[in-house]
Design a protein around this motif. Sequence first.
Motif, PDB file in Angstrom:
ATOM      1  N   THR A   5      -8.651  84.481  25.979  1.00  0.00           N
ATOM      2  CA  THR A   5      -9.684  83.569  25.490  1.00  0.00           C
ATOM      3  C   THR A   5      -9.265  82.118  25.645  1.00  0.00           C
ATOM      4  N   ARG A   8      -9.471  81.064  29.245  1.00  0.00           N
ATOM      5  CA  ARG A   8     -10.864  80.811  29.643  1.00  0.00           C
ATOM      6  C   ARG A   8     -11.301  79.419  29.221  1.00  0.00           C
ATOM      7  N   LEU A 189      -7.367  83.136  35.980  1.00  0.00           N
ATOM      8  CA  LEU A 189      -8.183  83.809  34.970  1.00  0.00           C
ATOM      9  C   LEU A 189      -8.481  85.246  35.383  1.00  0.00           C
TER      10      LEU A 189
END
Length: 220
Positions: A5, A8, A189
């Motif tokens: 997370t 991101r 990612l």
Amino acid sequence: ATLVTRQRRFLRAAFLLADTGQRLEASIMVRTMLEYLIQQKLLAENPQLNYLLWMVEDLEMRLCSDLEVGGQHPDGIADELEVMAPEVRASVEEKLEMFRERLDVLALELGLPDVPRYPTMRDQAREVGLGYTYSLARRFDRSSGFHPTLVALEQFAVDADADTGWTILQDRPVERLYVDPYTVGAFMLSEALACAARRLPQLHIEGFDETVALLETVTP
């Protein structure tokens, strides 16, 4: 999942900076993504041992920061500064002792001659197969963009004649090398998501494999 997370959000920040022409500044976000990815892959390789090492290192650093700040008295501040309230410090010390004991027990169970120390970021990168990426995206970019080095200053200057010396540029010349936040960030990612999905299949995203296959046709 939390590490993914954060990556991101760093990638989103990198894109926002790059979209406004701040590619050098965006590479700082990409570098941070790399550190998170290295940490994520290290935990995934040996979660039982590396998680305990990580927790001990983290708690020790918290206490170290509290000690260092508390021992300094900036001008105009009479009382000592505290990072932690006394009850918080006591709780951290208790947790640290608990994790150290668990680490001692695990080292005996694994037959280790000594309790290992938490590896440096460079050693972590090498252990998870990202040594080259670390050297390029962290060491090189750190010297060329993040810290006040001559290399960093030279990114925004060009040689002039002997009378004028250096010419300071408003923007970094596009021909000078830097990490492309769009492709490199996307690759990082995608690896973070794939690594997480291998540990937690429920995190697998439908259509992810097809998207990664397309991404691999792009030259970073």
